[in-house]
Design a protein around this motif. Structure first.
Motif, PDB file in Angstrom:
ATOM      1  N   THR A   1      -0.190  14.615  -8.992  1.00 15.71           N
ATOM      2  CA  THR A   1       0.655  13.696  -8.228  1.00 15.71           C
ATOM      3  C   THR A   1      -0.157  13.021  -7.128  1.00 15.71           C
ATOM      4  O   THR A   1      -1.278  13.419  -6.818  1.00 15.71           O
ATOM      5  CB  THR A   1       1.841  14.449  -7.589  1.00 15.71           C
ATOM      6  OG1 THR A   1       1.335  15.484  -6.733  1.00 15.71           O
ATOM      7  CG2 THR A   1       2.733  15.062  -8.655  1.00 15.71           C
ATOM      8  N   LYS A   2       0.435  12.000  -6.563  1.00 14.84           N
ATOM      9  CA  LYS A   2      -0.179  11.286  -5.438  1.00 14.84           C
ATOM     10  C   LYS A   2       0.937  10.725  -4.570  1.00 14.84           C
ATOM     11  O   LYS A   2       2.122  10.722  -4.970  1.00 14.84           O
ATOM     12  CB  LYS A   2      -1.059  10.149  -5.961  1.00 14.84           C
ATOM     13  CG  LYS A   2      -0.267   9.063  -6.697  1.00 14.84           C
ATOM     14  CD  LYS A   2      -1.154   7.915  -7.149  1.00 14.84           C
ATOM     15  CE  LYS A   2      -0.305   6.831  -7.847  1.00 14.84           C
ATOM     16  NZ  LYS A   2      -1.148   5.684  -8.275  1.00 14.84           N
ATOM     17  N   LEU A   3       0.583  10.257  -3.395  1.00 13.99           N
ATOM     18  CA  LEU A   3       1.559   9.619  -2.530  1.00 13.99           C
ATOM     19  C   LEU A   3       1.792   8.182  -2.983  1.00 13.99           C
ATOM     20  O   LEU A   3       0.858   7.482  -3.391  1.00 13.99           O
ATOM     21  CB  LEU A   3       1.087   9.639  -1.078  1.00 13.99           C
ATOM     22  CG  LEU A   3       1.083  10.998  -0.382  1.00 13.99           C
ATOM     23  CD1 LEU A   3       0.469  10.875   1.003  1.00 13.99           C
ATOM     24  CD2 LEU A   3       2.505  11.556  -0.279  1.00 13.99           C
ATOM     25  N   SER A   4       3.020   7.763  -2.913  1.00 10.97           N
ATOM     26  CA  SER A   4       3.350   6.391  -3.301  1.00 10.97           C
ATOM     27  C   SER A   4       2.723   5.408  -2.309  1.00 10.97           C
ATOM     28  O   SER A   4       2.440   5.776  -1.167  1.00 10.97           O
ATOM     29  CB  SER A   4       4.868   6.206  -3.352  1.00 10.97           C
ATOM     30  OG  SER A   4       5.435   6.470  -2.070  1.00 10.97           O
ATOM     31  N   PRO A   5       2.493   4.170  -2.749  1.00 14.55           N
ATOM     32  CA  PRO A   5       1.914   3.164  -1.835  1.00 14.55           C
ATOM     33  C   PRO A   5       2.776   2.962  -0.588  1.00 14.55           C
ATOM     34  O   PRO A   5       4.002   3.144  -0.626  1.00 14.55           O
ATOM     35  CB  PRO A   5       1.883   1.897  -2.698  1.00 14.55           C
ATOM     36  CG  PRO A   5       1.898   2.389  -4.109  1.00 14.55           C
ATOM     37  CD  PRO A   5       2.726   3.628  -4.084  1.00 14.55           C
ATOM     38  N   VAL A   6       2.118   2.600   0.500  1.00 13.51           N
ATOM     39  CA  VAL A   6       2.837   2.360   1.755  1.00 13.51           C
ATOM     40  C   VAL A   6       3.599   1.044   1.646  1.00 13.51           C
ATOM     41  O   VAL A   6       3.023  -0.001   1.327  1.00 13.51           O
ATOM     42  CB  VAL A   6       1.856   2.303   2.943  1.00 13.51           C
ATOM     43  CG1 VAL A   6       2.608   1.985   4.227  1.00 13.51           C
ATOM     44  CG2 VAL A   6       1.109   3.624   3.061  1.00 13.51           C
ATOM     45  N   VAL A   7       4.899   1.106   1.890  1.00 14.64           N
ATOM     46  CA  VAL A   7       5.759  -0.078   1.872  1.00 14.64           C
ATOM     47  C   VAL A   7       6.565  -0.092   3.169  1.00 14.64           C
ATOM     48  O   VAL A   7       7.156   0.924   3.537  1.00 14.64           O
ATOM     49  CB  VAL A   7       6.706  -0.079   0.653  1.00 14.64           C
ATOM     50  CG1 VAL A   7       7.610  -1.304   0.686  1.00 14.64           C
ATOM     51  CG2 VAL A   7       5.922  -0.012  -0.647  1.00 14.64           C
ATOM     52  N   ALA A   8       6.545  -1.209   3.820  1.00 16.29           N
ATOM     53  CA  ALA A   8       7.241  -1.319   5.100  1.00 16.29           C
ATOM     54  C   ALA A   8       8.719  -0.947   4.955  1.00 16.29           C
ATOM     55  O   ALA A   8       9.415  -1.430   4.047  1.00 16.29           O
ATOM     56  CB  ALA A   8       7.121  -2.745   5.639  1.00 16.29           C
ATOM     57  N   GLY A   9       9.174  -0.063   5.836  1.00 21.59           N
ATOM     58  CA  GLY A   9      10.573   0.324   5.845  1.00 21.59           C
ATOM     59  C   GLY A   9      10.919   1.413   4.851  1.00 21.59           C
ATOM     60  O   GLY A   9      12.076   1.815   4.762  1.00 21.59           O
ATOM     61  N   GLN A  10       9.937   1.879   4.075  1.00 19.23           N
ATOM     62  CA  GLN A  10      10.199   2.921   3.092  1.00 19.23           C
ATOM     63  C   GLN A  10       9.310   4.142   3.365  1.00 19.23           C
ATOM     64  O   GLN A  10       8.143   4.005   3.758  1.00 19.23           O
ATOM     65  CB  GLN A  10       9.936   2.415   1.669  1.00 19.23           C
ATOM     66  CG  GLN A  10      10.899   1.321   1.220  1.00 19.23           C
ATOM     67  CD  GLN A  10      10.654   0.928  -0.234  1.00 19.23           C
ATOM     68  OE1 GLN A  10       9.882   1.565  -0.939  1.00 19.23           O
ATOM     69  NE2 GLN A  10      11.333  -0.127  -0.671  1.00 19.23           N
TER      70      GLN A  10
ATOM     71  N   VAL B   1       4.587  10.965  -6.203  1.00 21.55           N
ATOM     72  CA  VAL B   1       4.879  10.421  -7.531  1.00 21.55           C
ATOM     73  C   VAL B   1       3.786  10.882  -8.503  1.00 21.55           C
ATOM     74  O   VAL B   1       2.673  11.217  -8.088  1.00 21.55           O
ATOM     75  CB  VAL B   1       4.924   8.874  -7.498  1.00 21.55           C
ATOM     76  CG1 VAL B   1       6.061   8.386  -6.625  1.00 21.55           C
ATOM     77  CG2 VAL B   1       3.592   8.309  -7.015  1.00 21.55           C
ATOM     78  N   PRO B   2       4.081  10.928  -9.804  1.00 20.98           N
ATOM     79  CA  PRO B   2       3.058  11.324 -10.777  1.00 20.98           C
ATOM     80  C   PRO B   2       1.908  10.317 -10.803  1.00 20.98           C
ATOM     81  O   PRO B   2       2.114   9.111 -10.645  1.00 20.98           O
ATOM     82  CB  PRO B   2       3.825  11.310 -12.107  1.00 20.98           C
ATOM     83  CG  PRO B   2       5.266  11.433 -11.730  1.00 20.98           C
ATOM     84  CD  PRO B   2       5.403  10.726 -10.422  1.00 20.98           C
ATOM     85  N   LYS B   3       0.713  10.847 -11.005  1.00 23.95           N
ATOM     86  CA  LYS B   3      -0.451   9.980 -11.121  1.00 23.95           C
ATOM     87  C   LYS B   3      -0.469   9.298 -12.485  1.00 23.95           C
ATOM     88  O   LYS B   3      -0.076   9.886 -13.496  1.00 23.95           O
ATOM     89  CB  LYS B   3      -1.742  10.794 -10.976  1.00 23.95           C
ATOM     90  CG  LYS B   3      -2.133  11.137  -9.568  1.00 23.95           C
ATOM     91  CD  LYS B   3      -3.507  11.820  -9.570  1.00 23.95           C
ATOM     92  CE  LYS B   3      -3.955  12.196  -8.166  1.00 23.95           C
ATOM     93  NZ  LYS B   3      -5.279  12.863  -8.177  1.00 23.95           N
TER      94      LYS B   3
END
Length: 232
Positions: free
Chosen positions: A65-74, A79-81
């Motif tokens: 797994t990895k961290l999801s991309p940084v999205v403003a406000g989220q 998430v699975p790689k």
């Protein structure tokens, strides 16, 4: 000189790859009636081959797994790689599930193998074998009750030798352990001594008086009794 160099290069290419000595050992074929002892031996075999193999049995396949991309406000989440993001360590860890599946299938005859052929993971195979050989949780609970009653009423028969009684008692303790029922060493030692015929009363009393039953192995008690038997 060039020929020697070329020959050496070829020899180097055909050298066998290193293989764990445990993976060259043939695993024991499972017989349903011997499932409890097979389970213990197979667990030890998997742990000795690679300690992480037991993780595949207990937790299922490794899912990188990895961290999801940084999205403003989220908020970031795990998430699975995707395959392109996997490291060599991720790929190696994923492959362990296939290796454990292979080892488990190698321990099954064709009849038993067909019963779990649809299982997709090592954990699914392991759990399916547990149910098929040991039954559901309700069946195991019933077996635990039966074995506990057998322990409570355990006694040597008149036609048994000391070794017969000892072997039968050890098997009963092992069977109880398989259904998560354990007795402390002092209690089980005393149970064994009290289960012996009357002719052993004097020697059993001597052992109880001179040995700490909480610190003495059952094997040692059997050895003391066996030595006494040979002497007389």
């Amino acid at each position: 000189m060039a020929e020697n160099t070329q020959a050496g290069s070829i020899a180097q290419k055909v050298q066998p790859t290193s293989v764990s000595r445990y993976e060259t050992i043939r695993v024991q074929i499972l017989r349903p009636v011997e499932y409890p002892i097979w389970k213990v031996k197979m667990t030890m075999f998997l742990e000795a081959t690679d300690p992480k193999y037991l993780d595949r049995i207990n937790d299922g396949p490794h899912m990188p797994t990895k961290l999801s991309p940084v999205v403003a406000g989220q908020e970031q989440k795990t998430v699975p790689k995707e395959k392109k993001d996997m490291t060599p360590e991720d790929i190696s860890s994923i492959a362990k599930d296939a290796k454990v599946r292979h080892l488990l299938q190698s321990a099954l005859d064709n009849v038993m193998s067909n019963r779990v052929i649809g299982c997709k993971t090592a954990k699914e195979i392991w759990d399916a074998l547990e149910v098929r050989c040991q039954g559901t949780s309700a069946i195991k609970k019933n077996r635990k009750t039966i074995l506990t009653q057998e322990y409570e009423h355990f006694a040597s028969r008149s036609d048994e030798t000391l070794t017969d009684t000892y072997d039968k008692f050890c098997k009963l303790l092992n069977d109880l352990s398989m259904v998560d029922k354990e007795y402390d060493i002092e209690e089980s030692n005393l149970k064994f001594l009290l289960s012996l015929p009357e002719r052993w009363d004097l020697k059993a009393t001597t052992i109880r008086d001179n040995y700490d039953l909480a610190e003495t192995d059952l094997d040692e008690i059997y050895g003391l009794l066996k030595t006494h038997e040979l002497e007389i």
